[in-house]
Design an enzyme around this catalytic site. Structure first.
Site, PDB file in Angstrom:
ATOM      1  N   GLY A   1       0.780  -1.226   0.000  1.00 36.92           N
ATOM      2  CA  GLY A   1       0.000   0.000   0.000  1.00 36.92           C
ATOM      3  C   GLY A   1       0.813   1.278   0.000  1.00 36.92           C
TER       4      GLY A   1
ATOM      5  N   GLY B   1       2.593   2.724   2.361  1.00 35.87           N
ATOM      6  CA  GLY B   1       3.930   2.617   2.940  1.00 35.87           C
ATOM      7  C   GLY B   1       4.939   2.087   1.940  1.00 35.87           C
TER       8      GLY B   1
ATOM      9  CG  ASP C   1       3.528  -5.767  17.807  1.00 33.76           C
ATOM     10  OD1 ASP C   1       3.127  -4.644  17.433  1.00 33.76           O
ATOM     11  OD2 ASP C   1       2.812  -6.559  18.456  1.00 33.76           O
TER      12      ASP C   1
ATOM     13  CE1 TYR D   1      -8.408   4.468  10.940  1.00 34.76           C
ATOM     14  CE2 TYR D   1      -9.763   6.191   9.968  1.00 34.76           C
ATOM     15  CZ  TYR D   1      -8.630   5.390   9.933  1.00 34.76           C
ATOM     16  OH  TYR D   1      -7.735   5.515   8.910  1.00 34.76           O
TER      17      TYR D   1
END
Length: 281
Positions: free
Chosen positions: A23, A25, A76, A170
């Site tokens: 995407g 990134g 992570d 969100y």
């Protein structure tokens, strides 16, 4: 900013990014590579997922094919030790960090009563905690970096109740990224570290849009991730002491750089689907 004989605007600089397996990134990573950057990706996608294209390893391979040097780190962004280890690997491999790009994000647009708490936690942990952890770990190296920039992929702040009422959880997570970034612009102004936010004017053709925001109909209206990547390069090559503390839309950045025709990025230019289309500029 450094520039080599080929005119590459990010020559010799190192970009540390959360996410980036696909995407927007990945598009930014590829654009930075074409400008001569070293690109470090911290992402969880170690093995292929049938629902999503690409892994951190395939992204790194594409970046190297585009002319940059890449380092794939499986980790992570929510975990402090994981982030610190990734930054240490980046510094060991490339000697420093000049750009911190907060790209990793989770999205869930359910109503408050329908949104599972675990999805709320995921969004706040990735967008808020992850952005904080990665930037915090990069800051000592940004102080010594060349034209250092923090760039967060988050929207302009819009407190209109009509927008806050659409997707409160969100929007809390994404606005939190913007607030942190604007705070860093003030906190690190004397150190010459720029901190800006960048957001697309329209939907962008990504797997998340395909799977979560309207399927083929949304993809047809969406622009290519390249528009955000091109805008990001413009931001990251601006003088860090002069260009900071802004929440930017991709089209405004590109217009300021002399672009007036966005047809090459595809899509219809229809803003109907965009969550933040009325955000102030």
């Amino acid at each position: 900013m450094s520039e080599n004989s080929t005119g590459q605007r990010l020559a010799g600089r190192t970009l540390m990014m959360s996410g980036g397996s696909r995407g927007i990134g990945l598009a930014i990573g590829l654009a930075a590579a074409r400008e001569g950057a070293n690109v470090v990706l911290l992402a969880k996608t170690d093995v292929p997922d049938p629902r999503l294209p690409g892994t951190v390893h395939t992204a790194a391979a594409e970046i190297e094919e585009a002319g940059g040097q890449a380092l794939a780190v499986v980790g992570d962004v929510r975990d402090e030790a994981s982030v610190e280890a990734a930054v240490a690997q980046a510094v060991e491999r490339f000697g420093g960090i000049d750009i911190c790009l907060n790209n990793a994000s989770a999205i869930a647009l359910d109503s408050t009563e329908q949104l599972p708490v675990k999805r709320f936690d995921l969004m706040t942990q990735i967008q808020l905690r992850g952005t904080y952890l990665l930037t915090r770990a990069c800051l000592p190296h940004l102080r010594a970096g060349t034209n250092p920039h923090i760039l967060s992929l988050s929207p302009p702040l819009n407190m209109d109740p009509a927008w806050l009422g659409k997707h409160p959880a969100y929007m809390l997570a994404k606005y939190g990224m913007s607030l942190l970034t604007l705070g860093w612009a003030g906190e690190y102004a004397d150190a010459g570290i720029a901190a800006n936010c960048l957001w697309p004017e329209t939907l962008i053709a990504t797997a998340a849009v395909q799977n979560l925001l309207g399927g083929d109909a949304a993809i047809e209206k969406a622009r290519s991730p390249q528009i955000v990547a091109d805008a990001a390069i413009e931001v990251l090559t601006r003088p860090s002491r002069e260009y900071t503390g802004q929440t930017l839309l991709d089209v405004d950045v590109l217009r300021a750089a002399g672009v007036s025709d966005f047809a090459a990025y595809g899509g219809t230019g229809d803003l109907e689907y965009d969550i933040f289309v009325d955000a102030p500029r």
